[in-house]
Write an enzyme that holds these catalytic residues in place. Structure first.
Site, PDB file in Angstrom:
ATOM      1  N   GLU A   1      -1.937  -7.198   1.312  1.00  0.00           N
ATOM      2  CA  GLU A   1      -2.897  -6.021   2.278  1.00  0.00           C
ATOM      3  C   GLU A   1      -3.656  -6.021   2.475  1.00  0.00           C
ATOM      4  OE1 GLU A   1      -1.175  -2.251  -0.412  1.00  0.00           O
ATOM      5  OE2 GLU A   1       0.492  -3.202  -0.386  1.00  0.00           O
TER       6      GLU A   1
ATOM      7  N   HIS B   1       9.226  -1.188   3.605  1.00  0.00           N
ATOM      8  CA  HIS B   1       9.326  -0.219   3.212  1.00  0.00           C
ATOM      9  C   HIS B   1       9.255   1.153   4.220  1.00  0.00           C
ATOM     10  CE1 HIS B   1       7.552  -1.362  -1.236  1.00  0.00           C
ATOM     11  NE2 HIS B   1       6.656  -1.448  -0.369  1.00  0.00           N
TER      12      HIS B   1
ATOM     13  N   GLU C   1       9.414  -6.017  -0.184  1.00  0.00           N
ATOM     14  CA  GLU C   1       9.201  -4.899  -0.720  1.00  0.00           C
ATOM     15  C   GLU C   1      10.209  -4.030  -0.272  1.00  0.00           C
ATOM     16  OE1 GLU C   1       5.866  -3.443  -1.679  1.00  0.00           O
ATOM     17  OE2 GLU C   1       4.443  -5.756  -2.172  1.00  0.00           O
TER      18      GLU C   1
ATOM     19  N   ASP D   1      13.042  -0.890   1.290  1.00  0.00           N
ATOM     20  CA  ASP D   1      13.632  -0.093   0.391  1.00  0.00           C
ATOM     21  C   ASP D   1      13.631   0.816   1.826  1.00  0.00           C
ATOM     22  OD1 ASP D   1      10.548   0.922   0.808  1.00  0.00           O
ATOM     23  OD2 ASP D   1      10.610   0.777  -1.377  1.00  0.00           O
TER      24      ASP D   1
ATOM     25  N   ASN E   1       0.759 -11.380   2.314  1.00  0.00           N
ATOM     26  CA  ASN E   1       2.026  -9.976   2.270  1.00  0.00           C
ATOM     27  C   ASN E   1       1.149  -8.584   3.336  1.00  0.00           C
ATOM     28  OD1 ASN E   1       4.570  -9.735   1.092  1.00  0.00           O
ATOM     29  ND2 ASN E   1       3.082  -8.273  -0.217  1.00  0.00           N
TER      30      ASN E   1
HETATM   31  O1  9MR Z   1       5.663  -0.620  -7.670  1.00  0.00           O
HETATM   32  C1  9MR Z   1       4.359  -0.950  -7.659  1.00  0.00           C
HETATM   33  C2  9MR Z   1       4.010   0.866  -8.417  1.00  0.00           C
HETATM   34  O2  9MR Z   1       4.631   0.969  -9.680  1.00  0.00           O
HETATM   35  C3  9MR Z   1       2.497   1.086  -9.046  1.00  0.00           C
HETATM   36  O3  9MR Z   1       2.042   2.146  -9.082  1.00  0.00           O
HETATM   37  C4  9MR Z   1       1.846   0.906  -7.429  1.00  0.00           C
HETATM   38  C5  9MR Z   1       0.477   1.101  -7.472  1.00  0.00           C
HETATM   39  O4  9MR Z   1       0.164   0.521  -6.299  1.00  0.00           O
HETATM   40  O5  9MR Z   1       2.137  -0.225  -6.690  1.00  0.00           O
HETATM   41  C6  9MR Z   1       3.609  -0.718  -6.991  1.00  0.00           C
HETATM   42  O6  9MR Z   1       4.344  -2.250  -5.996  1.00  0.00           O
HETATM   43  C7  9MR Z   1       3.416  -1.499  -4.795  1.00  0.00           C
HETATM   44  C8  9MR Z   1       3.328  -3.328  -4.072  1.00  0.00           C
HETATM   45  O7  9MR Z   1       2.458  -3.746  -5.356  1.00  0.00           O
HETATM   46  C9  9MR Z   1       2.410  -3.480  -2.996  1.00  0.00           C
HETATM   47  N1  9MR Z   1       2.731  -2.760  -1.959  1.00  0.00           N
HETATM   48  C10 9MR Z   1       3.351  -1.104  -2.048  1.00  0.00           C
HETATM   49  C11 9MR Z   1       4.071  -1.424  -3.559  1.00  0.00           C
HETATM   50  C12 9MR Z   1       4.122   0.242  -3.384  1.00  0.00           C
HETATM   51  O8  9MR Z   1       3.439   0.625  -3.621  1.00  0.00           O
END
Ligand code: 9MR
Length: 486
Positions: free
Chosen positions: A169, A246, A274, A276, A210
């Site tokens: 990111e 997402h 990722e 969803d 990513n």
């Molecule tokens: O799934 C992850 C969640 O448990 C955490 O609270 C969150 C914090 O930023 O991160 C989530 O995973 C993220 C991933 O690492 C990067 N892309 C976005 C995902 C969803 O927030």
């Protein structure tokens, strides 16, 4: 890590990495792992269907999820790739400078290994879930801290992962660089520096960038495209781009395929990392049906893009998803409901992966005209060299092999036979189809690496169980001609 005595060849430039096993092997290995009461069509799993098509299907789980028997039953059988959702992030791994904590992620690695799943490492350099001490460093100390973090963590998991999300990111929505601690200290060069540092710590793991909202053609994906192009032209080690995906119901970008293809044309593989697909709650049957179409379109697109190596869903079931906590009123974003029952999108995904495909009936062969043999001047005999490396743990190993065509004519379609040491048994393979799983085995090319020009190489790999002997295979022969290994 054990290697033959020969120096490792240059990493192949072609896009490699898709997973492929024979359907029979995939189904057999999935069947032995399938717990009773598993949702999904009897005898098939998303994992086995995906692997039979040459891609992987993965999920993300947390260490807390390991206490949930229903969740782990689905995760360990339906998915062939695992991403630790939080446990490999900087705030968990190095909460204070120089103090490393791998216990949470190690538990997830053990779970993946016990279920013959591969692993995506997530993530090394990211503005979020970054401990405050990094942000508080003077700018001239950030590079050393970043390098030390990467070297330590990649070193800890060396040989155990399929890929690392090295930088996560890094872009704003308009395509500008996010002004985080790394960019502020090092400028754009932090990305190349992170990739080079990761490569030095593990020469074999695939290195990814990513991000989210880069799935379609837009300003942000243009920025990623330009960065990848620039890094590749400078020879910076970069193997893949992860598209988080997402999505919002009904909004899978129509330019997804064209976008993925412009990246693979740069010589990187691509993956959906990722996935969803969120909707307003409560979920209607119409929305759930649309979700099935959304998932199917992502899968169909990945299958259609050479160099799209797999898809990971973020979380196992709707109850595990980050969506309701971040987007109040939205949810139902995964393939499984709160009770791990397969939703309509599961069947749609399985169908997109070919679950309903009828086995083609072989056409009875009526003897036709005998083809006229093409006159050919006999070329030089096939000649080949094989290099390889193996990383092992108590009961398993991951091996990567490269076969080089040392002859002067191209090989079109290849079979590399070799003897696995006693006690080794292949559980999954990528970039080749391996059969049988033990003893003298044959690795056959997959569609995209069947041609090996003179001087060129093809690489593939496999995961296997072992009973103590972790030596490399012996007795290599390419299409019947013995290969050198030293
Ligand atoms: O799934 C992850 C969640 O448990 C955490 O609270 C969150 C914090 O930023 O991160 C989530 O995973 C993220 C991933 O690492 C990067 N892309 C976005 C995902 C969803 O927030």
């Amino acid at each position: 890590m054990r290697t033959f005595r020969t120096p490792r060849p240059r990493r192949p430039r072609r896009v490699v990495g898709a997973l492929a096993v024979t359907a029979a092997t995939a189904l057999a290995s999935a069947a032995t792992l399938l717990p009773a009461g598993q949702a999904g069509a009897a005898g098939t799993t998303l994992r086995s269907l995906a692997e039979a098509k040459g891609i992987y299907f993965g999920t993300a789980i947390t260490q807390g999820d390991l206490n949930n028997a229903a969740l782990t039953a689905v995760a360990g059988s339906q998915f062939g790739m695992l991403t630790p959702a939080n446990e490999m992030k900087w705030d968990t791994v190095e909460p204070s400078r120089g103090s490393f904590n791998y216990a949470p992620a190690d538990r997830l690695v053990s779970f993946a290994q016990a279920h013959s799943m591969r692993l995506r490492g997530h993530t090394l350099v990211w503005h979020s879930q970054l401990p405050s001490w990094v942000g508080a460093l003077p700018a001239n100390q950030v590079q050393a801290a970043m390098r030390n973090h990467i070297t330590n963590e990649v070193g800890h998991y060396k040989g155990k992962l399929y890929a690392w999300d090295v930088v996560n990111e890094m872009f704003n929505e308009d395509g500008g660089f996010r002004t985080d601690a790394f960019y502020n200290a090092m400028g754009v060069g932090f990305v190349a520096d992170a990739l080079r540092t990761a490569r030095a710590a593990d020469p074999n793991v695939k290195l990814y960038l990513n991000d989210y909202n880069i799935e379609g053609l837009n300003a942000k994906s243009d920025a990623m495209y330009n960065l990848v192009k620039s890094l590749k032209s400078q020879g910076v080690p970069l193997d893949g781009v992860g598209f988080q995906a997402h999505f919002v119901l009904g909004q899978v970008p129509s330019s997804l395929k064209a976008n993925l293809e412009r990246f693979t044309a740069l010589g990187v593989e691509v993956a959906v990392t990722e996935l969803d697909d969120r909707m307003q709650l409560p979920a209607s049957s119409t929305a759930l049906a649309q979700q099935g179409r959304d998932y199917a379109s992502v899968i169909t697109t990945c299958l259609a893009v050479r160099g799209c190596v797999g898809i990971t869903q973020w979380g196992v079931g709707d109850g595990d998803s980050w969506i309701p906590g971040t987007f109040p009123g939205y949810g139902a974003a995964t393939l499984y409901d709160n009770n791990y029952q397969a939703k309509p999108a599961y069947a749609a995904s399985a169908a997109a992966l070919g679950s309903g495909a009828a086995t083609p009936t072989p056409t009875p062969s009526t003897p036709g005209p005998t083809p006229t043999p093409t006159p050919s001047t006999p070329g030089p005999a096939v000649s080949c060299a094989v290099t390889g490396s193996v990383s092992s743990w108590d009961t398993g190993l991951v091996e990567n092999l490269t076969v080089t065509n040392t002859g002067s004519t191209a090989v079109n379609g290849w079979k590399l036979a070799f003897d696995l040491p006693a006690g080794q048994s292949v559980t999954s393979a990528w970039s080749a189809v391996i059969d049988p799983s033990a003893g003298r085995v044959t690795a056959g090319n997959v569609e995209y690496n069947g041609t090996i020009a003179p001087g060129a190489s093809a690489s593939f790999g496999f995961q296997a169980t072992h009973t103590g002997d972790v030596a490399l295979p012996t007795g290599f022969s390419l299409d019947g001609t013995p290969c050198t290994t030293a």
